[in-house]
Design an enzyme around this catalytic site. Structure first.
Site, PDB file in Angstrom:
ATOM      1  NE  ARG A 191      -0.848   2.644 -13.271  1.00 40.85           N
ATOM      2  CZ  ARG A 191      -0.483   1.463 -13.626  1.00 40.85           C
ATOM      3  NH1 ARG A 191      -0.900   1.362 -14.235  1.00 40.85           N
ATOM      4  NH2 ARG A 191      -0.386   0.935 -12.162  1.00 40.85           N
ATOM      5  CB  ALA A 239     -48.070  26.111   5.295  1.00 38.63           C
ATOM      6  CB  THR A 287       5.446  -4.899  -5.955  1.00 37.56           C
ATOM      7  OG1 THR A 287       5.922  -5.193  -7.796  1.00 37.56           O
ATOM      8  CG2 THR A 287       4.216  -3.899  -6.403  1.00 37.56           C
ATOM      9  CE1 TYR A 322     -33.385  23.705   9.931  1.00 32.32           C
ATOM     10  CE2 TYR A 322     -33.960  25.796  12.000  1.00 32.32           C
ATOM     11  CZ  TYR A 322     -33.217  24.679  11.321  1.00 32.32           C
ATOM     12  OH  TYR A 322     -32.613  24.012  12.239  1.00 32.32           O
ATOM     13  CB  ALA A 331      -0.999   0.077   1.167  1.00 31.09           C
ATOM     14  CE  LYS A 362      -3.026   2.159  -6.698  1.00 32.89           C
ATOM     15  NZ  LYS A 362      -3.078   1.783  -8.274  1.00 32.89           N
ATOM     16  CG  ASN A 405      -3.670   0.705 -11.683  1.00 30.79           C
ATOM     17  OD1 ASN A 405      -2.729  -0.368 -10.460  1.00 30.79           O
ATOM     18  ND2 ASN A 405      -3.362  -0.985 -12.822  1.00 30.79           N
TER      19      ASN A 405
HETATM   20  C1  UD1 Z   1       1.439  -4.949 -10.502  1.00 33.52           C
HETATM   21  C2  UD1 Z   1       1.719  -6.023 -11.064  1.00 33.52           C
HETATM   22  C3  UD1 Z   1       1.389  -6.204 -12.218  1.00 33.52           C
HETATM   23  C4  UD1 Z   1       0.437  -6.925 -12.249  1.00 33.52           C
HETATM   24  C5  UD1 Z   1      -0.796  -6.134 -11.608  1.00 33.52           C
HETATM   25  C6  UD1 Z   1      -2.485  -6.829 -10.647  1.00 33.52           C
HETATM   26  C7  UD1 Z   1       4.612  -5.666 -10.275  1.00 33.52           C
HETATM   27  C8  UD1 Z   1       5.495  -5.635 -10.735  1.00 33.52           C
HETATM   28  N1  UD1 Z   1       2.860  -5.980 -11.192  1.00 33.52           N
HETATM   29  O1  UD1 Z   1       1.054  -3.940 -11.157  1.00 33.52           O
HETATM   30  O2  UD1 Z   1       2.235  -7.741 -12.675  1.00 33.52           O
HETATM   31  O3  UD1 Z   1      -1.026  -7.298 -13.002  1.00 33.52           O
HETATM   32  O4  UD1 Z   1      -0.102  -5.395 -10.234  1.00 33.52           O
HETATM   33  O5  UD1 Z   1      -3.519  -5.928 -10.202  1.00 33.52           O
HETATM   34  O6  UD1 Z   1       4.193  -5.950  -9.243  1.00 33.52           O
HETATM   35  N2  UD1 Z   1       3.550  -0.503  -4.512  1.00 33.52           N
HETATM   36  C9  UD1 Z   1       3.845  -0.593  -3.617  1.00 33.52           C
HETATM   37  N3  UD1 Z   1       5.411   0.250  -3.012  1.00 33.52           N
HETATM   38  C10 UD1 Z   1       5.815   0.940  -4.441  1.00 33.52           C
HETATM   39  C11 UD1 Z   1       5.096   0.556  -5.939  1.00 33.52           C
HETATM   40  C12 UD1 Z   1       3.492  -0.373  -5.587  1.00 33.52           C
HETATM   41  O7  UD1 Z   1       3.705  -0.679  -1.852  1.00 33.52           O
HETATM   42  O8  UD1 Z   1       7.161   0.917  -4.509  1.00 33.52           O
HETATM   43  C13 UD1 Z   1       1.146  -1.050  -4.370  1.00 33.52           C
HETATM   44  C14 UD1 Z   1       0.903  -0.169  -4.666  1.00 33.52           C
HETATM   45  O9  UD1 Z   1       0.042   0.626  -3.791  1.00 33.52           O
HETATM   46  C15 UD1 Z   1      -0.496  -1.423  -5.413  1.00 33.52           C
HETATM   47  C16 UD1 Z   1       0.818  -2.803  -5.582  1.00 33.52           C
HETATM   48  O10 UD1 Z   1       2.262  -1.744  -5.245  1.00 33.52           O
HETATM   49  O11 UD1 Z   1      -0.703  -1.159  -4.467  1.00 33.52           O
HETATM   50  C17 UD1 Z   1       0.483  -2.811  -6.772  1.00 33.52           C
HETATM   51  O12 UD1 Z   1       1.263  -1.905  -7.674  1.00 33.52           O
HETATM   52  P1  UD1 Z   1       1.026  -1.069  -9.054  1.00 33.52           P
HETATM   53  O13 UD1 Z   1       1.967  -0.051  -9.107  1.00 33.52           O
HETATM   54  O14 UD1 Z   1      -0.912  -0.545  -9.164  1.00 33.52           O
HETATM   55  O15 UD1 Z   1       1.259  -2.278  -9.720  1.00 33.52           O
HETATM   56  P2  UD1 Z   1       0.580  -2.447 -11.429  1.00 33.52           P
HETATM   57  O16 UD1 Z   1       1.118  -1.672 -11.549  1.00 33.52           O
HETATM   58  O17 UD1 Z   1      -1.320  -2.331 -11.139  1.00 33.52           O
HETATM   59 MG    MG Z   2      -2.157  -1.372  -9.384  1.00 34.03          MG
END
Ligand code: UD1
Ligand code: MG
Length: 470
Positions: free
Chosen positions: A31, A393, A96, A379, A25, A38, A241
């Site tokens: 986006r 009224a 991630t 009121y 998170a 988000k 997203n």
């Molecule tokens: C990610 C997956 C993708 C998958 C999709 C599904 C990766 C690289 N890609 O892409 O394969 O199809 O989810 O919905 O994992 N987050 C962090 N720290 C960060 C970046 C992101 O905690 O540095 C969290 C975000 O808050 C989010 C989640 O990780 O809750 C996913 O990140 P997001 O940027 O939405 O990844 P997607 O492009 O959707």
């Molecule tokens: Mg995502």
């Protein structure tokens, strides 16, 4: 593989493998183009992250780790009251995989499974998570994750797997070549890892990709066996997203809710024009007319008719109530009450049975007792009305002196004439009658008539006396 187990002392000695859950998170959600992080975007009344936490709440995980980063304090504040949630800071937010690397110092002694949930996949059902964990354990995999075949895979990581479900790699949309893009088997972002295996490969991640981030998805190619489980309903793993995907998820929740309540005996005249929250409960034979919306926790009694054009928030309505073109918030309404058209019932109001609140009436923080009527253009604020009171009224309770709010009390069976102003604090006894057009500033005893207005003057033949000066 060695899996640490906890011993449950229940007479019979049972062992259950250890389970930790991590929720991602920390991302900004670029986006979404929002000032909110988000995961705090609302969806049918709860935030994305609340929905994700709820999806595994019954799993009895040994650890619950929430990875926060971008506006982390806001996320923490939002969830601060939750027991058992460990907040883990990821700063900067470098992908991630980098997010999960933050867990290495926290899980040094942990030996079991790590369930990783993307914080932006809010519609996941608890049963699906359970199936994922069970399947992972049964098949003795290093990682098992959910996949989904979708019509439009834009933005999702693509899963490359054989017919037995063994995965060779995940490639992110931005890193796919033209041929790879045509693969519509997508990664849902929900994984069950064997922690000790993941811990070994996490330091090997490199940011050699379009976004120059450390991708958790790259660990899949480093772990064998890696399995995927394709979900039956791709809607369940929709990622959020951007606002378009948020709207798609909202629509999915709303459709689920309406279909559920239709099965339970609620009629919707125009289902797609109405929205509900998950905390709404309806009795039998409730009819919901077009453009009617219920938010927060609402309880609606049998045979009530809501709408058209009505908004109800956090309120309890009794049986056979009728509400038309009105707004009701934090209000309790008894049985057989008619509200509207165009009434506004505000927080702290309690309307007992058989009352009528009519056209263009606003009621705030007031008690309206059984059988009373406020039919037109009034009121009523900070007031207590007895039973069978009739408000004429245009009657106004003038409750505010510019600094403080004051109370108006009107006894049983009293009546106010049209255009009365009751300047609070004021008490009208029982069986009082107020003459039309009166402005009252003093209390009125039981059974009295109160009139306070200029006496009518008649000047006979006055029009004929006008002198033409031209
Ligand atoms: C990610 C997956 C993708 C998958 C999709 C599904 C990766 C690289 N890609 O892409 O394969 O199809 O989810 O919905 O994992 N987050 C962090 N720290 C960060 C970046 C992101 O905690 O540095 C969290 C975000 O808050 C989010 C989640 O990780 O809750 C996913 O990140 P997001 O940027 O939405 O990844 P997607 O492009 O959707
Ligand atoms: Mg995502």
């Amino acid at each position: 593989m060695l899996i640490q187990e906890k011993v449950v002392d229940s007479g019979l000695s049972t062992t259950i493998p250890m389970l930790a859950v991590a929720v991602l998170a920390a991302g900004k959600g670029t986006r979404m183009k929002s000032s909110l992080p988000k995961v705090l975007q609302p969806l049918a009344g709860s935030t994305l992250v609340e929905r994700v936490l709820k999806s595994f709440s019954k799993l009895e995980a040994d650890r619950c780790l929430l990875i926060i980063g971008h506006q982390g304090e806001l996320v923490k504040e939002h969830l601060g009251h939750r027991k058992g949630v460990e907040f883990v800071l990821q700063s900067p937010q470098n992908g991630t995989g980098h997010a999960i690397q933050q867990l290495i110092p926290l899980l040094t002694n942990f030996d079991g499974e790590l369930l990783v949930l993307n914080g932006d996949v809010p519609l996941l059902r608890e049963e699906t998570i359970k199936e994922l964990v069970t399947e992972h354990r049964n098949r003795n995999a290093r990682v098992t994750f959910l996949s989904s075949r979708v019509e439009d895979p834009t933005g999702y990581g693509r899963v490359f797997a054989n017919d037995e479900g063994l995965v060779s790699k995940i490639i992110e949309h931005k890193d796919c070549n033209q041929k790879e893009l045509s693969n519509n088997l997508t990664n849902a972002g929900i994984y069950c890892f064997d922690w000790k295996s993941l811990e070994k490969v996490l330091p090997k991640l490199e940011g050699k990709n379009e976004q120059q981030e450390l991708y958790l998805t790259d660990t899949v190619a480093m772990l064998t066996p890696a399995l995927h489980i394709e979900v039956d309903d791709s809607g369940e793993v929709s990622g959020v997203n951007d606002r378009k995907q948020l709207a798609i998820c909202e629509e999915l929740i709303q459709t689920r809710l309406r279909q559920y309540w239709m099965k339970e005996g609620v009629t919707f005249i125009d289902p797609s024009s109405c929205t509900l929250s998950e905390e709404c409960l309806f009795g039998k034979d409730v009819v919901i007319e077009p453009q009617t919306h219920l938010r927060g926790s609402c309880l609606i009694g049998d045979e009530s008719n809501l709408g058209p054009g009505t908004l109800i928030k956090d309120s309890i309505l009794g049986k056979r109530t009728q509400v038309t073109h009105s707004v009701i918030s934090q209000v309790k309404v008894g049985d057989e009450v008619k509200v509207g058209p165009f009434a506004h019932l505000r927080p702290g109001t309690n309307i007992e049975s058989n009352c009528r609140i009519g056209n263009f009436v606003e009621v705030k923080k007031s008690q309206i007792s059984t059988g009373s009527k406020v039919n037109h253009l009034s009121y009523i604020g900070d007031a207590i009305l007895g039973e069978e009171v009739n408000i004429g009224a245009g009657t106004i309770t003038a409750n505010f002196d510019g600094v403080n709010k004051h109370q108006t009390v009107i006894g049983h069976r009293s009546k106010t004439g049209a255009n009365s102003v009751l300047v609070a604090p004021i008490v009208l006894g029982t069986d009082v009658t107020v003459g039309a057009g009166s402005t009252l500033t003093r209390n009125v005893p039981d059974f009295a008539l109160a009139i306070s207005r200029a006496k009518q003057l008649i000047k006979e033949g006055w029009a004929k006396l006008k002198v033409n000066t031209n």
